[in-house]
Design a protein around this motif. Structure first.
Motif, PDB file in Angstrom:
ATOM      1  N   HIS A   1       7.298  -7.391  -7.177  1.00  0.00           N
ATOM      2  CA  HIS A   1       6.842  -8.438  -6.366  1.00  0.00           C
ATOM      3  C   HIS A   1       8.831  -9.804  -6.237  1.00  0.00           C
ATOM      4  CE1 HIS A   1       3.249  -7.891  -6.663  1.00  0.00           C
ATOM      5  NE2 HIS A   1       3.005  -7.545  -7.631  1.00  0.00           N
TER       6      HIS A   1
ATOM      7  N   SER B   1       1.481 -16.032  -1.063  1.00  0.00           N
ATOM      8  CA  SER B   1       1.684 -15.609  -2.367  1.00  0.00           C
ATOM      9  C   SER B   1       2.560 -15.706  -3.674  1.00  0.00           C
ATOM     10  CB  SER B   1       2.633 -14.313  -1.785  1.00  0.00           C
ATOM     11  OG  SER B   1       3.520 -13.529  -3.179  1.00  0.00           O
TER      12      SER B   1
ATOM     13  N   ALA C   1      -2.614 -12.150  -3.077  1.00  0.00           N
ATOM     14  CA  ALA C   1      -1.578 -11.104  -2.138  1.00  0.00           C
ATOM     15  C   ALA C   1      -1.674 -10.827  -0.579  1.00  0.00           C
ATOM     16  CB  ALA C   1      -2.449  -9.788  -2.621  1.00  0.00           C
ATOM     17  N   VAL C   2      -0.139 -10.658   0.226  1.00  0.00           N
ATOM     18  CA  VAL C   2       0.392 -10.495   1.023  1.00  0.00           C
ATOM     19  C   VAL C   2       0.229  -9.236   1.232  1.00  0.00           C
ATOM     20  CG1 VAL C   2       0.749 -13.208   1.013  1.00  0.00           C
ATOM     21  CG2 VAL C   2       2.036 -11.207   0.794  1.00  0.00           C
ATOM     22  N   GLN C   3       0.631  -8.330   0.803  1.00  0.00           N
ATOM     23  CA  GLN C   3       0.291  -7.170   0.874  1.00  0.00           C
ATOM     24  C   GLN C   3      -0.593  -5.627   0.382  1.00  0.00           C
ATOM     25  OE1 GLN C   3       4.644  -6.590   1.558  1.00  0.00           O
ATOM     26  NE2 GLN C   3       4.593  -4.110   1.489  1.00  0.00           N
TER      27      GLN C   3
ATOM     28  N   ALA D   1      -4.680  -7.147  -0.345  1.00  0.00           N
ATOM     29  CA  ALA D   1      -3.923  -8.364   0.692  1.00  0.00           C
ATOM     30  C   ALA D   1      -5.267  -9.233   1.092  1.00  0.00           C
ATOM     31  CB  ALA D   1      -3.190  -8.268   1.119  1.00  0.00           C
TER      32      ALA D   1
ATOM     33  N   GLU E   1      -8.604 -10.837   0.156  1.00  0.00           N
ATOM     34  CA  GLU E   1      -8.037 -12.241  -0.443  1.00  0.00           C
ATOM     35  C   GLU E   1      -7.452 -13.325   0.059  1.00  0.00           C
ATOM     36  OE1 GLU E   1      -4.811 -11.917  -3.917  1.00  0.00           O
ATOM     37  OE2 GLU E   1      -5.777 -10.122  -4.606  1.00  0.00           O
TER      38      GLU E   1
ATOM     39  N   ARG F   1       4.072 -15.629   5.269  1.00  0.00           N
ATOM     40  CA  ARG F   1       4.719 -14.977   4.463  1.00  0.00           C
ATOM     41  C   ARG F   1       5.946 -14.623   5.230  1.00  0.00           C
ATOM     42  NH1 ARG F   1       3.971  -8.985   3.690  1.00  0.00           N
ATOM     43  NH2 ARG F   1       5.963  -9.378   4.239  1.00  0.00           N
TER      44      ARG F   1
ATOM     45  N   ALA G   1      -2.158  -6.476   6.732  1.00  0.00           N
ATOM     46  CA  ALA G   1      -3.358  -7.436   6.230  1.00  0.00           C
ATOM     47  C   ALA G   1      -4.179  -8.462   6.984  1.00  0.00           C
ATOM     48  CB  ALA G   1      -3.636  -8.440   4.625  1.00  0.00           C
TER      49      ALA G   1
END
Length: 632
Positions: free
Chosen positions: A317, A522, A550-552, A556, A559, A580, A590
């Protein structure tokens, strides 16, 4: 616990190599004993043997072939000739002699592996120092440098270290691809090593020496036929490693052909005892590689590498720079969800850690043990306490600078491999398959394709045995329309436009001066840091709240949608920032989720999107109620 106990006991046996009666339990039989105990304990199964053998065979036989070549060249006087030439070229300057000997060690380690450098170059250096009547302090400085550079320069080529070959085979790193990354990284390691060695030993190196005490380099040549053939064999190795490897020829076969030809020439000349050379070749490494890796594989079977995988996923990450902290765990790295440059950083950092990390201790690598053995035969004793102290001081800065060089090197895009091969993945909403388009076919493919394109490919299914992975060997590629993801994006946009979700009348006004801002992003991403620094600089009194998501990846979209839906009119936020960093269309997909679009449309608070850098503008969520350029 059983697997860990067997691993530690095997490691102790390998380092100790006890003598039982008249028989010494060498590294091979020590590792084999550990593997047999692991079988008896049920930690490994017979089915694991072919899997492990598929991982280690190429590395093992390449290593043995290179050692045989180096032993033959040593017997012919090749390395002594080179060392004498360099000693004369240094022109009587002690500091210059120190530099050229370190650089010679780096070259020998690069082409003949770290073990070859330790085994061959160390006695040659000692012999030259004795001929020059160097004081004991100077001798210590030169031999410590020879031992240190053998490992720190063992990274540029796949064949420079047994570790390199194993990892390159496991992760299918081509010889040229590997060299394109690690040659510049190793240059930094060599220069850093030279710098720290000079700073530490500079007072022990004499300013001058008498060149007259040295023999003529031509007198060092014992077998001229082998000496001359050695240059042709080196040329063959370079051709085979860089060219034939990209055609699928194993590097072990290339090295074996070179060793066999040189051995035949030496046998015909009768000046070198070729039988002794074969006897002294490290055949126990075959048993050691299989036995030790079976013991390590037992750790995988009981789930230890799953724990490491979790740690590596957390480091993933952090992106490229966080990945350079990973110093071990090939099997664990293979299980992570990291991809692209981050995954490559983990793989190469693993190699760097395995090649340089052992220099902290005198028992860390086979090369160091061989080096200590050679010194003991020459009545030069290096205490463990002294080695620990010097190893800690010298290795730490070299390791950190080398990892920094790796991070900088991998900052350059590696979409197309240096060998001309193209590696990519085909995926839809349900599945993903790895693909390899090798250079010969890639040159015939006229279609330019990129991330997010829908394509039709032709090829055959292949099994990569070491990882048990199926992949598609691609022979042809054609675009299918404008790319499936782009098609889905346009279809969704058209649908939502028709519903009026993007009407200007629905846009909410953004307050001139915001007091409370909610950031959805994130927590570990660089995008968040960019946003925070910008807000603090422009609105130092604003209250900032974060909803980490989560952005990927698969989770994602859900969320992100849940975070937006959680905002109510009672939340008292003036504005919401959805942010992001940049990425490919598939990375940002996403943010194209329909549920997220509708959640933003229903949100009672204005939403500002900062998704992707300007080059990624086509992937931004155009349904947000305001859109600003992403800071940074």
């Amino acid at each position: 616990m059983t697997a860990a106990a067997i691993f530690l006991a095997t490691l102790i046996l390998v380092l100790w190599q006890p003598t039982i009666g008249r028989f010494q339990l060498g590294i091979g039989w020590s590792a084999a004993a550990g593997a047999l105990v692991a079988f008896a304990a049920g930690v490994i199964q017979p089915a694991d043997v072919p899997v492990v053998w598929a991982i280690v065979w190429n590395a093992t036989f390449t290593f043995i072939a290179l050692i045989i070549i180096s032993l033959l060249l040593d017997e012919a006087g090749f390395f002594n000739w080179a060392a004498l030439h360099l000693a004369r070229w240094a022109g009587g300057s002690g500091p210059r002699l120190f530099v050229v000997m370190v650089l010679l060690g780096a070259l020998v380690a690069a082409f003949f592996a770290n073990d070859g450098a330790a085994l061959i170059l160390t006695p040659i250096v000692i012999g030259i120092l004795l001929a020059l009547r160097m004081p004991p302090t100077a001798t210590l400085a030169f031999v410590m440098a020879a031992g240190f550079i053998a490992d720190t320069a063992s990274m540029p080529l796949v064949v420079s270290n047994l570790v390199n070959i194993v990892v390159a085979d496991y992760f299918q790193l081509g010889f040229a691809d590997y060299a394109a990354v690690m040659v510049p990284v190793t240059l930094v390691s060599v220069l850093a090593s030279l710098g720290v060695l000079w700073l530490y030993f500079r007072r022990s190196i004499p300013k001058t020496y008498a060149c007259d005490a040295l023999n003529s380099p031509s007198k060092a040549i014992i077998d001229r036929s082998v000496f001359r053939a050695g240059w042709w064999v080196l040329a063959w190795l370079l051709f085979g490693f860089f060219v034939l490897d990209s055609w699928g020829v194993p590097i072990s076969l290339v090295a074996a052909i070179g060793a066999f030809i040189l051995w035949l020439i030496a046998r015909r000349g009768a000046k070198i005892n070729t039988r002794t050379v074969l006897i002294h070749a490290p055949w126990q490494v075959v048993i050691f590689s299989l036995g030790m890796y079976l013991v390590v594989y037992g750790l995988k079977n009981v789930g230890l590498t799953d724990v490491l995988t979790h740690w590596f996923d957390q480091l993933a990450h952090l992106g490229l720079w966080g990945a350079t902290a990973v110093l071990m765990g090939t099997l664990a790295i293979d299980g992570t969800q990291a991809s692209g440059t981050t995954h490559l950083a983990m793989v190469y950092a693993n190699i760097i850690g395995c090649d340089l990390g052992p220099k902290f201790t005198p028992i860390g690598s086979l090369a160091t043990l061989l080096w200590l053995h050679v010194l003991a035969r020459k009545q030069i004793v290096i205490s463990w306490g002294y080695y620990f102290k010097v190893g800690l001081i010298l290795t730490t800065p070299v390791l950190l600078l080398t990892l920094l060089a790796l991070a900088l090197r991998l900052s350059v895009s590696l979409t197309r491999a240096a060998s001309g091969h193209v590696y990519f993945s085909l995926k839809d909403q349900q599945a993903e398959v790895r693909c390899a388009l090798f250079r010969g076919q890639a040159m015939r493919v006229k279609t330019a394709f990129a991330n997010g394109d829908a394509v039709v490919v032709r090829g055959s299914v292949s099994l990569y045995a070491p990882r048990g992975d199926y992949q598609l060997i691609v022979t042809g590629v054609e675009l299918a329309g404008d790319g499936q993801l782009a098609v889905l994006f346009e279809a969704l946009k058209k649908k939502l436009f028709a519903e009026g979700l993007f009407d200007a009348a629905r846009k909410r006004a953004i307050p001139t001066l915001s007091r409370r801002i909610l950031v959805i992003s994130s927590a570990a991403g660089a995008a968040l840091q960019d946003v925070l620094s910008t807000l603090i600089r422009r609105l130092p009194l604003v209250e900032i709240n974060l909803v980490p998501v989560a952005v990927q990846g698969e989770a994602a979209a859900a969320e992100l949608t849940a975070a937006v839906r959680g905002i109510t009119s009672d939340s008292e936020f003036d504005v919401v920032l959805l942010v992001r960093g940049g990425g490919s269309m598939s990375d940002l997909w996403a943010f194209n989720d329909e549920a997220l679009v509708r959640a933003i449309a229903a949100c009672p608070v204005p939403v500002i999107s900062g998704v992707g850098h300007e080059p990624s503008a086509n992937c931004r969520p155009r349904w947000s109620y305001s859109k600003n350029s992403f800071p940074g």
